[in-house]
Motif scaffolding. Structure first.
Motif, PDB file in Angstrom:
ATOM      1  N   PRO A 178       0.814  -1.223   0.000  1.00 23.92           N
ATOM      2  CA  PRO A 178       0.000   0.000   0.000  1.00 23.92           C
ATOM      3  C   PRO A 178       0.850   1.278   0.000  1.00 23.92           C
ATOM      4  O   PRO A 178       0.427   2.290  -0.550  1.00 23.92           O
ATOM      5  CB  PRO A 178      -0.814  -0.126   1.293  1.00 23.92           C
ATOM      6  N   TRP A 179       2.042   1.225   0.586  1.00 23.51           N
ATOM      7  CA  TRP A 179       2.938   2.379   0.533  1.00 23.51           C
ATOM      8  C   TRP A 179       3.256   2.725  -0.932  1.00 23.51           C
ATOM      9  O   TRP A 179       3.191   3.882  -1.344  1.00 23.51           O
ATOM     10  CB  TRP A 179       4.233   2.074   1.297  1.00 23.51           C
ATOM     11  N   ARG A 181       1.492   1.998  -3.459  1.00 19.24           N
ATOM     12  CA  ARG A 181       0.274   2.486  -4.104  1.00 19.24           C
ATOM     13  C   ARG A 181       0.106   3.986  -3.871  1.00 19.24           C
ATOM     14  O   ARG A 181      -0.261   4.720  -4.780  1.00 19.24           O
ATOM     15  CB  ARG A 181      -0.913   1.727  -3.528  1.00 19.24           C
ATOM     16  N   VAL A 182       0.439   4.415  -2.666  1.00 18.71           N
ATOM     17  CA  VAL A 182       0.307   5.847  -2.379  1.00 18.71           C
ATOM     18  C   VAL A 182       1.280   6.648  -3.243  1.00 18.71           C
ATOM     19  O   VAL A 182       0.885   7.634  -3.865  1.00 18.71           O
ATOM     20  CB  VAL A 182       0.533   6.140  -0.878  1.00 18.71           C
ATOM     21  N   LYS A 184       2.667   5.859  -6.064  1.00 21.27           N
ATOM     22  CA  LYS A 184       2.268   5.820  -7.476  1.00 21.27           C
ATOM     23  C   LYS A 184       1.064   6.726  -7.694  1.00 21.27           C
ATOM     24  O   LYS A 184       0.944   7.374  -8.741  1.00 21.27           O
ATOM     25  CB  LYS A 184       1.945   4.388  -7.912  1.00 21.27           C
ATOM     26  N   GLY A 185       0.181   6.767  -6.715  1.00 27.66           N
ATOM     27  CA  GLY A 185      -0.943   7.700  -6.793  1.00 27.66           C
ATOM     28  C   GLY A 185      -0.456   9.137  -6.855  1.00 27.66           C
ATOM     29  O   GLY A 185      -0.979   9.946  -7.628  1.00 27.66           O
ATOM     30  N   ARG A 187       2.339  10.149  -8.059  1.00 23.52           N
ATOM     31  CA  ARG A 187       2.868  10.345  -9.411  1.00 23.52           C
ATOM     32  C   ARG A 187       1.743  10.730 -10.376  1.00 23.52           C
ATOM     33  O   ARG A 187       1.897  11.595 -11.230  1.00 23.52           O
ATOM     34  CB  ARG A 187       3.527   9.040  -9.871  1.00 23.52           C
ATOM     35  N   VAL A 193      -4.670  12.202  -4.210  1.00 26.87           N
ATOM     36  CA  VAL A 193      -4.176  11.413  -3.077  1.00 26.87           C
ATOM     37  C   VAL A 193      -4.376  12.192  -1.778  1.00 26.87           C
ATOM     38  O   VAL A 193      -4.744  11.638  -0.745  1.00 26.87           O
ATOM     39  CB  VAL A 193      -2.694  11.051  -3.303  1.00 26.87           C
ATOM     40  N   ARG A 194      -4.142  13.494  -1.861  1.00 29.85           N
ATOM     41  CA  ARG A 194      -4.374  14.353  -0.706  1.00 29.85           C
ATOM     42  C   ARG A 194      -5.842  14.283  -0.279  1.00 29.85           C
ATOM     43  O   ARG A 194      -6.153  14.209   0.906  1.00 29.85           O
ATOM     44  CB  ARG A 194      -4.043  15.781  -1.141  1.00 29.85           C
ATOM     45  N   GLY A 197      -6.815  11.683   2.118  1.00 28.32           N
ATOM     46  CA  GLY A 197      -6.319  11.686   3.486  1.00 28.32           C
ATOM     47  C   GLY A 197      -4.872  11.238   3.643  1.00 28.32           C
ATOM     48  O   GLY A 197      -4.456  10.880   4.736  1.00 28.32           O
ATOM     49  N   LYS A 198      -4.092  11.239   2.547  1.00 29.89           N
ATOM     50  CA  LYS A 198      -2.693  10.827   2.679  1.00 29.89           C
ATOM     51  C   LYS A 198      -1.811  12.072   2.773  1.00 29.89           C
ATOM     52  O   LYS A 198      -2.022  13.043   2.045  1.00 29.89           O
ATOM     53  CB  LYS A 198      -2.231  10.005   1.459  1.00 29.89           C
ATOM     54  N   ASN A 199      -0.798  11.984   3.634  1.00 32.21           N
ATOM     55  CA  ASN A 199       0.132  13.091   3.786  1.00 32.21           C
ATOM     56  C   ASN A 199       1.152  13.066   2.639  1.00 32.21           C
ATOM     57  O   ASN A 199       2.237  12.497   2.742  1.00 32.21           O
ATOM     58  CB  ASN A 199       0.832  12.981   5.142  1.00 32.21           C
ATOM     59  N   TYR A 203       5.134  11.463   2.132  1.00 30.31           N
ATOM     60  CA  TYR A 203       5.473  10.360   1.222  1.00 30.31           C
ATOM     61  C   TYR A 203       6.521  10.784   0.199  1.00 30.31           C
ATOM     62  O   TYR A 203       7.433  10.023  -0.125  1.00 30.31           O
ATOM     63  CB  TYR A 203       4.223   9.842   0.505  1.00 30.31           C
ATOM     64  N   GLN A 206       9.799  10.765   1.930  1.00 25.10           N
ATOM     65  CA  GLN A 206      10.305   9.403   2.130  1.00 25.10           C
ATOM     66  C   GLN A 206      10.905   8.858   0.833  1.00 25.10           C
ATOM     67  O   GLN A 206      11.986   8.260   0.831  1.00 25.10           O
ATOM     68  CB  GLN A 206       9.182   8.483   2.603  1.00 25.10           C
ATOM     69  N   ILE A 210      14.770   7.722   0.215  1.00 26.24           N
ATOM     70  CA  ILE A 210      15.115   6.346  -0.158  1.00 26.24           C
ATOM     71  C   ILE A 210      15.936   6.329  -1.449  1.00 26.24           C
ATOM     72  O   ILE A 210      16.997   5.697  -1.526  1.00 26.24           O
ATOM     73  CB  ILE A 210      13.834   5.497  -0.315  1.00 26.24           C
TER      74      ILE A 210
END
Ligand SMILES: Nc1ncnc2c1ncn2[C@@H]1O[C@H](COP(=O)(O)OP(=O)(O)O)[C@@H](O)[C@H]1O
Ligand SMILES: [Mg+2]
Lengths: 325, 333
Positions: A178-179, A181-182, A184-185, A187, A193-194, A197-199, A203, A206, A210
């Motif tokens: 799922p990480w 997926r977020v 890629k969303g 992108r 994505v916002r 409810g995703k920060n 992401y 991160q 990486i």
């Protein structure tokens, strides 16, 4: 022309540490651009930071684990410096900041004021001791045909490719989750994505860290068979990494690896053939220096052809790019 | 024009949803959103200038108004996608002014976009799963260990499949979202927003481009949402739909709330007719009333007659009737 030698050299590139280093850097760039959509045009800076942050403590007498941690921590800090001001802004801002800061760090390590630390334009050498000291392979020459190396060269290759595999497994695990997926969303459309409810900022940070750490580790692998040379870290390096990533397929697991292998095999082949032709008198109108430059012109042309005729790369999914998203 | 008092017509003075007198900006007995003096200026243009607005809880509220009335801007402000020049608002008693968009969504106020934002190179199912909240596998380190999130993923997938079936998208489950038609993307976006079980779902023109057969079933879904206790706020230009499903209608024009009321009466409010007709101010409103039951639809019909090129464009695009010129408008963000 010594065809055996030309092909031997070319085949040797498949497992060379440089190929591994570029693959690793391209895997990191794939996390940035291929999966998250971050336009990082400064991957060379992460390699530079990895190289210097490994070599400087080593030369100061630090054990290898400290030197490696130093390289990783410095690249994390650099990723934050790049990301904090830009990741809230539109994608293009990161592109501008990365390309500029890559040049900035290169000028910093080249300044004569820092000669004691960075060696300025001469770079650094003599830092292989700690890495060689943990080599379990007994002294000697091993292998067959073009793959004949001494214990140190094998050690660099084994560690380099082990790191490539490790990075690939990490990317595989992340991107099936799922990480993944977020990111890629993000992108595709970060506002969407916002709205779920995703920060998004966190992401993107991160992902930047990486991919940057992978670039930094690539920087260590890159210098293990050679010296640290600031001239190696120009924007040219960044664009070779981009070429490799696009060649293999930006959002793929094996793309960066195979892309790097093809890139270096082709460069080696063209060099061998051009030099051979010049030495045997078949090519009279160019010098070997010019031939070296022609190879990189060919890289540019190949990149253009690639983007036009196979934008998804070798492993990419044609369908993914057939939509105008 | 918007300062015409709405009390000119025989609008009922009270309503069960309303505390006190019915009118623009009236207080509700049980509001889920309360906004105060929210303004947003674009250069010289005040796109939103709302003195007071309350949205009833557990009801379906329609936000209508001509193009450029500020409906989308109001959505953006309330959900943290845009910053107001002034204003405060609370959702479920919590102040949300200045709160970033993702936290607004987590608080239970989830919106969709007028210009659909489907994630093209993700499959329809992946789009849906992205909507689920509190996913363990979205943490960087826990994502690496599949056993930590496998079960939750299965539960989310089951729910996604259920929603996809309800929205007639189950056959598209594995397709890239980019391969969907415009109407299907609208459906996907709405279904995706529902994955989080929001308290309040805000739909910006959810029916634009959705075929009429599906519109009917979508209306059913929206009503079901209400039955499940979800509050709905939606922007829509199709007055049939507004009349059909909404419990309450709020009318915006030129950034302000010019009228409010139950659907049966609000359309007769002169401020509404005024807002929609604009340039046709001198029309005899009495004639309009007799022409049909719905002066707003009439106004739109007239607008379309005045702009046949828009009509042709709709037909070319295969849009379902009834369409309004407004539903083709580009969102300006
Ligand atoms: N980002 C922006 N910059 C400038 N003007 C904008 C922007 N967003 C909206 N507007 C203007 O604000 C007004 C309200 O727009 P909008 O909220 O999209 O209206 P609606 O959704 O009711 O049709 C319009 O006049 C529009 O042109
Ligand atoms: Mg709008």
């Amino acid at each position: 022309m010594d065809w055996g030698n030309i092909f031997g050299n070319a085949v040797g590139e498949i497992i060379s540490p440089t190929t591994a280093a570029y693959a690793l850097a391209a895997i990191g760039l794939g996390v940035h651009f291929g999966y998250t959509g971050l336009l990082n045009f400064g991957q060379a800076a992460f390699l530079l930071i990895g190289a210097y942050a490994f070599a400087i403590p080593t030369l100061a007498g630090a054990p290898i684990i400290v030197a490696v941690l130093s390289a990783i921590i410095c690249s994390v800090i650099f990723a934050f410096i790049l990301g904090i001001p830009t990741l809230r802004l539109r994608a293009d801002y990161l592109a501008i900041v990365t390309i500029a800061s890559a040049e900035v760090v290169r000028y910093i390590v080249t300044t004569t004021g820092l000669t004691d630390f960075t060696g300025a334009a001469n770079g650094l050498s003599g830092f292989k001791g700690t890495f060689a000291a943990i080599n379990p392979i007994p002294q000697g020459t091993y292998g067959f045909g073009p793959f004949t190396y001494n214990e140190y060269d094998w050690w660099v290759r084994i560690v380099g490719w082990a790191l490539v595999i490790l990075a690939s497994v990490l990317v595989f695990l992340l991107m099936r989750s799922p990480w993944g997926r977020v990111v890629k969303g993000i992108r595709e459309d970060e506002d969407a994505v916002r709205s779920l409810g995703k920060n998004v900022y966190s992401y993107k940070m991160q992902a930047l860290v990486i991919g940057g750490v992978m670039g930094s580790v690539a920087g260590i692998v890159f210098i293990l068979p050679r010296a640290v040379q600031p001239a190696n870290y120009t924007t040219g390096l960044t664009f070779f990494i981009w070429t490799i990533m696009l060649l293999g397929g930006a959002a793929t697991i094996f793309g960066p690896i195979v892309g790097s292998m093809i890139f270096w095999v082709v460069l080696s082949l063209t060099q061998g053939i051009l030099y051979g032709a010049i030495e045997s008198g078949a090519l009279t109108f160019i010098s070997t220096t010019q031939a070296g430059q022609i190879r990189f012109i060919l890289v540019g042309v190949a990149l253009m052809l690639l983007v036009i005729f196979r934008p998804q790369g070798i492993f990419g999914n044609k369908k993914e790019l057939s939509f105008s998203v | 024009m918007s300062n015409l008092p709405s009390s000119q017509t025989a609008v009922p003075q009270t309503h069960p949803l309303v505390k006190g007198e019915v009118g623009p900006g009236c207080a509700k007995t049980d509001p889920i959103v309360i906004a105060d003096s929210v303004t947003r200026q674009f250069g010289g243009l005040k796109a939103v200038d709302v003195a007071h607005l309350e949205i009833p809880r557990g009801k379906i509220t329609a936000l209508i108004g001509p193009n450029g009335a500020g409906k989308t801007t109001m959505f953006n402000l309330l959900t943290g996608f845009d910053k107001p020049n002034t204003g405060t608002w609370e959702f479920d008693g919590k102040s949300l002014a200045g709160v970033p968009a993702f936290k607004v969504a987590r608080a239970g106020m989830v919106r969709t976009f007028q210009l659909t934002k489907s994630l093209g190179r993700l499959s329809v199912l992946q789009n849906m799963l992205l909507g689920a909240t509190g996913q363990r596998g979205e943490g960087l380190f826990s994502s690496l260990v599949k056993p930590l999130w496998r079960k939750q993923e299965e539960e989310n997938t089951a729910r996604a499949d259920d929603l996809l079936a309800r929205f007639k998208l189950d056959a598209k489950r594995e397709d890239y979202a980019a391969s969907l038609s415009g109407g299907q993307r609208k459906l996907l976006e709405m279904a995706r927003a529902l994955m989080s079980n929001p308290e309040l779902i805000m739909l910006d023109e959810p029916m634009a481009g959705v075929n009429p057969a599906l519109t009917q079933s979508l209306l059913g879904h929206i009503k079901n949402l209400k039955d499940d206790g979800t509050s709905v706020l939606f922007v829509e230009h199709d007055m049939h739909m507004v009349m059909h499903i909404s419990d309450w209608v709020i009318v915006m024009a030129e950034g302000r709330v010019v009228a409010e009321g139950p659907p049966e009466t609000v359309m007769k409010d002169p401020a509404v007719i005024d807002a929609y007709l604009g340039a046709h101010h001198d029309e005899d409103l009495g004639d309009l009333m007799e022409d049909g039951p719905n002066p707003v639809l009439e106004a739109e019909r007239k607008a379309r007659e005045a702009h046949p090129e828009i009509e042709a464009e709709h037909e070319a695009a295969g849009y379902a009737e009834p369409v309004t010129p407004a539903s083709r408008e580009e969102e300006q963000r």
